[in-house]
Scaffold this active site. Structure first.
Site, PDB file in Angstrom:
ATOM      1  N   SER A 108       0.186  -8.998   1.653  1.00  0.00           N
ATOM      2  CA  SER A 108      -0.049 -11.202   1.910  1.00  0.00           C
ATOM      3  C   SER A 108       1.538 -11.572   2.026  1.00  0.00           C
ATOM      4  O   SER A 108       1.202 -13.450   2.779  1.00  0.00           O
ATOM      5  CB  SER A 108      -0.046 -11.274   0.407  1.00  0.00           C
ATOM      6  OG  SER A 108       0.333 -11.991  -0.645  1.00  0.00           O
ATOM      7  N   LYS A 117      -2.145 -18.419  -6.216  1.00  0.00           N
ATOM      8  CA  LYS A 117      -1.235 -18.923  -5.905  1.00  0.00           C
ATOM      9  C   LYS A 117      -0.687 -20.645  -5.663  1.00  0.00           C
ATOM     10  O   LYS A 117       0.131 -20.512  -5.170  1.00  0.00           O
ATOM     11  CB  LYS A 117      -1.157 -18.083  -4.195  1.00  0.00           C
ATOM     12  CG  LYS A 117      -1.318 -16.212  -4.503  1.00  0.00           C
ATOM     13  CD  LYS A 117      -1.008 -15.862  -3.014  1.00  0.00           C
ATOM     14  CE  LYS A 117      -1.354 -14.526  -2.796  1.00  0.00           C
ATOM     15  NZ  LYS A 117      -1.597 -14.039  -1.819  1.00  0.00           N
TER      16      LYS A 117
END
Length: 819
Positions: free
Chosen positions: A715, A758
């Site tokens: 990511s 996140k």
């Protein structure tokens, strides 16, 4: 009849104590002093009392039973007078009415100490021997014998005194040895013999109480010389010791070991007799109890037949055999299983919704899915629907959701932790023929629940491992497959058991390690972390109240302010859930409890200063955006096991020969992402206004801070690409911006997971804009608006769009050039 009590028994080493009450007990040794014995003169005429089968020696106390009328008259008249009588043994103890010729000529003058009338009508007399005498002439025979007597003196040795002393010690040792060897002589005799110090009395005492006939004792009594009397007595004692040893040898030689079968038969007969006295044979009682328990079972005819077959095996077994306990344990487990026992479900959906809201704040999506699951169960009536799997970071309430479901339905709740499980038999059980066999944990938990339809939590299903013992994940396939679990087969029970009505709920922290086939059978529900506002609500509604109760505090003893809770959450915890927050609240509560116990003053209102006082310095620095003052520094978003975090990717250039260095405790996937980003940048340098030659003039060092923390995953791909582009173009990154996404060599931005965590991390750090793959847009649409408030999202397809959004147009003072 005059006789020593219990004549002929081996108890005559000491006189019997049964003849008088304890108050009337007279010790064995009343007078062992020669001077005192000699002080009593023997009268010229004494009434003569015949004794049967015994001889009295001077100094010895002895009870006799008096039965003849002549003798009764004699002892009573003597007791009323001077209490002195003459005792002489009969030559034949069987003569009932002896004449003077039936008596020996030498006897012992005795003093009557006491006359006792016994409860059985007999008369016992306690006498003590004083001096020896010899009959000179008979004076009267009516109403009893009386005779003129001559006193006899004991002759003490005057020479070889050491020899005589050794002779006496030998007598004492042999007497003690006889007492020890004989089981019929009272142990007090040993003590008595040891404590006699007068030699004359010791010789007389042993003569009186040894296992000799009346004739032999009479022979000893008639000897005047103590040395001669001791020598003959020693001969008798040696013979007695030899007889005792000989008896023992004979018993050893003639002892025959019983046949083992006969021995077992006798033992079993004895056990049976004892068991009958106690109420019956335990094995028969066990079998009767098993039959009684089986009458209440709601099992099928097939299971009933299996039980009867197994019970008949038990009946035929010997209770002493090892297999008996195995079979008995199997039948116990078989009966303990809740065959067709179901608790009644409460399908009040409003009540279920109320309980879920009471127990858990937030988690709206999760609670909606659970309510849908319960609604289907209410309408359809069976559990053939996907198994729920709640996945998310620790401490977000996955397991407690299962408890709430059980409370809402009115079902039993059981939990089985699968963390570290690596043995397939833990699920399926062992075959009962194995040593130490037992059912699998599925069956054991159903026995614990007592019903066949509990809410069953399979905790930490992502931590199941496998080794040479088998693959537990494969065994779980049968448990969790609605098409198979109606016939779940446990190896120990060896019969199919219906699990179709059990409500299984699995929990996991991550999906990556769940067996693919197992994951296919689960309906995955993301239980993500909480906002700070949600954590504050959870603390105020649940955690603080629970900790007050756990620490014995009243509701008014402490109150947390909202500012204090914010500081506690931000400075002392770093998690998506609330478990660590609960521990910190408990720590504050303990400090308050201590102050109350010590009667110290404290502020009941817990504010920010009190949090600092009780918890110390902050454990974590607040995740905050550090700005964009330098080219090559980019903020990324990462997912961890405790929720989302922000991370920084730093890139620096130095003149060199195109060396590329990566540091920061990175995993292989993350290093590959860095290599892909660098290759993409080199292949698309012209689009950024860079000449290809520039990469040959500079060394590149990429670093991800916090090297103590392992980091891995794809990511950070676009974050690394942006950091490299920013460093080479010397264009700073837009302020308040963070990004997450995987990169390909073609520059495509791929979607990643953990979006909600996140986003929470970005909000905590003060981020305002976030760059995501366009394919993650669907994830954003599923998140509640409250989580998205204050954030702007940029959805991109390729890295060029990322550069366009992230990099500012102006360069810093010293743009990168090629000399």
């Amino acid at each position: 009849m005059e006789n020593k009590k219990n004549k002929g028994s081996k108890n005559n080493f000491l006189f019997s104590r049964e003849i008088e009450n304890q108050d009337d007990f007279i010790p064995i040794m009343v007078d062992g002093d020669d001077a005192e014995l000699n002080a009593i003169e023997v009268p010229a005429v004494l009434p003569i009392l015949p004794l049967r089968n015994t001889v009295l020696f001077p100094g010895v106390v002895m009870p006799i039973t008096v039965g003849r009328q002549k003798s009764l008259l004699l002892v009573r008249e003597a007791y009323a007078g001077n209490r002195l009588i003459g005792t002489i043994a009969q030559k034949d103890g069987q003569v009932e009415d002896p004449e003077i010729t039936d008596l020996f000529q030498v006897g012992t003058m005795a003093e009557i100490l006491k006359i006792l009338e016994m409860p059985d009508g007999s008369t016992s007399v306690i006498i003590q021997g004083k001096r020896r005498f010899r009959i000179s002439a008979i004076r009267e025979s009516v109403p009893y014998f009386s005779a003129t007597v001559k006193e006899l003196d004991d002759i003490l040795p005057k020479t070889k005194m050491n020899e005589f002393a050794a002779l006496v010690e030998s007598l004492k040792d042999l007497a003690i040895k006889i007492v020890k060897a004989s089981g019929n002589i009272p142990p007090e005799a040993q003590f008595a013999v040891k404590n006699i110090e007068n030699d004359t009395f010791l010789i007389n005492f042993i003569c009186n109480n040894t296992e000799l006939g009346a004739a032999e004792k009479q022979e000893l009594l008639e000897l005047d010389d103590l040395r001669e009397r001791s020598t003959i007595l020693l001969t008798f004692l040696v013979r007695e010791v030899q007889m005792i040893d000989l008896k023992k040898d004979i018993q050893k030689k003639v002892k025959i070991d019983m046949d083992q079968q006969q021995r077992e038969y006798l033992l079993h007969q004895q056990i049976k007799t004892i068991q009958d006295e106690l109420g019956g044979n335990p094995s028969e009682q066990d079998i009767a109890d098993l039959r009684k328990r089986s009458l209440n079972k709601k099992w099928s005819a097939n299971i009933q037949s299996v039980f009867e077959k197994e019970l008949s095996k038990l009946i035929r077994m010997n209770p002493a055999a090892g297999e008996y306990s195995v079979q008995s344990g199997y039948l116990d487990t078989f009966l303990d299983l809740p065959w067709n026992v179901y608790s009644e479900d409460n399908f009040d959906m409003r009540n279920a919704e109320r309980i879920l809201n009471e127990d858990h704040y937030g988690l709206e999506k999760v609670k909606d899915r659970i309510l849908e699951h319960l609604a289907v169960l209410k309408l359809k009536g069976d559990m053939k629907s996907p198994i729920l799997c709640l996945y998310g970071p620790p401490g977000v309430g996955k397991t407690s959701l299962g408890k709430s479901v059980a409370r809402a339905l009115g079902r039993k709740f059981v939990r089985m932790s699968l963390g570290g499980l690596h043995d397939e038999s833990e699920i399926r059980g062992h075959r009962k023929t194995y040593i130490g066999a037992m059912p699998g944990r599925i069956i054991l938990n159903l026995i614990k629940a007592g019903t066949s339809n509990p809410v069953f939590i399979l905790d930490e299903i992502d931590k199941v491992s496998s080794d040479f013992h088998g693959d537990p994940a494969s065994a779980l396939l049968e448990v969790l497959d609605p098409e198979q679990n109606s016939e779940f087969h446990d190896n120990y029970i060896d019969q199919d058991f219906d699990l179709s009505r059990v409500m299984f709920i699995a929990t996991a922290n991550t999906l990556n390690t769940i067996h693919p086939a197992l994951r296919d059978r689960l309906e995955l529900i993301d239980v993500s972390g909480y906002l700070i506002e949600e954590k504050i609500e959870i603390a105020q509604r649940h955690l603080i109240t629970r900790q007050l109760v756990n620490h014995g505090l009243a509701k008014n003893d402490v109150k947390f302010t909202k500012e204090a809770l914010v500081r506690l959450i931000e400075d002392y915890t770093r998690e998506s859930g609330v478990r660590e927050m609960d521990k910190q609240i408990a720590k504050v509560t303990r400090r308050i409890a201590r102050k109350i116990a010590f009667q110290e003053d404290y502020n009941k209102k817990i504010g920010v200063p009190e949090i600092r006082e009780y918890l110390g310095s902050p454990r974590f620095n607040k995740e905050s955006y550090e700005g964009n003052e330098y080219a090559g520094v980019v903020t990324g978003l990462a997912w961890t096991s405790v929720g989302g975090e922000i991370l920084y990717v730093e890139t620096s250039l130095s003149q060199g020969k195109s060396k590329f260095t990566i540091t920061g405790n990175l995993g292989e996937v993350m290093k590959e992402s860095a290599a892909i980003a660098f290759e993409y940048l080199k292949s698309h340098s012209l689009q950024l206004g860079l000449k290809p030659e520039v990469f040959e003039k500079w060394d590149v060092h990429m670093h991800v801070p916090e090297g103590a923390i392992p980091k891995d995953g794809p990511s950070a791909g676009i974050t690394m690409a942006t950091a490299l582009a920013s460093a080479f173009t010397q264009r700073k990154v837009k302020k308040g911006l963070a990004m997450t996404g995987e990169i390909t060599l073609r520059g495509r931005v791929m979607p990643v997971g953990g979006i909600k965590e996140k986003i929470l991390a970005a909000k905590r750090a003060g981020i305002k804009e976030i760059i995501l793959s366009i394919e993650n847009k669907k994830d954003i649409e599923e998140i509640k608006e409250v989580y998205l408030k204050g954030l702007k999202f940029h959805y991109v397809v390729n890295v060029d769009e990322v550069f366009e959004i992230a990099l500012l147009n102006e360069q810093i003072r010293n743009p990168l050039t090629i000399s």
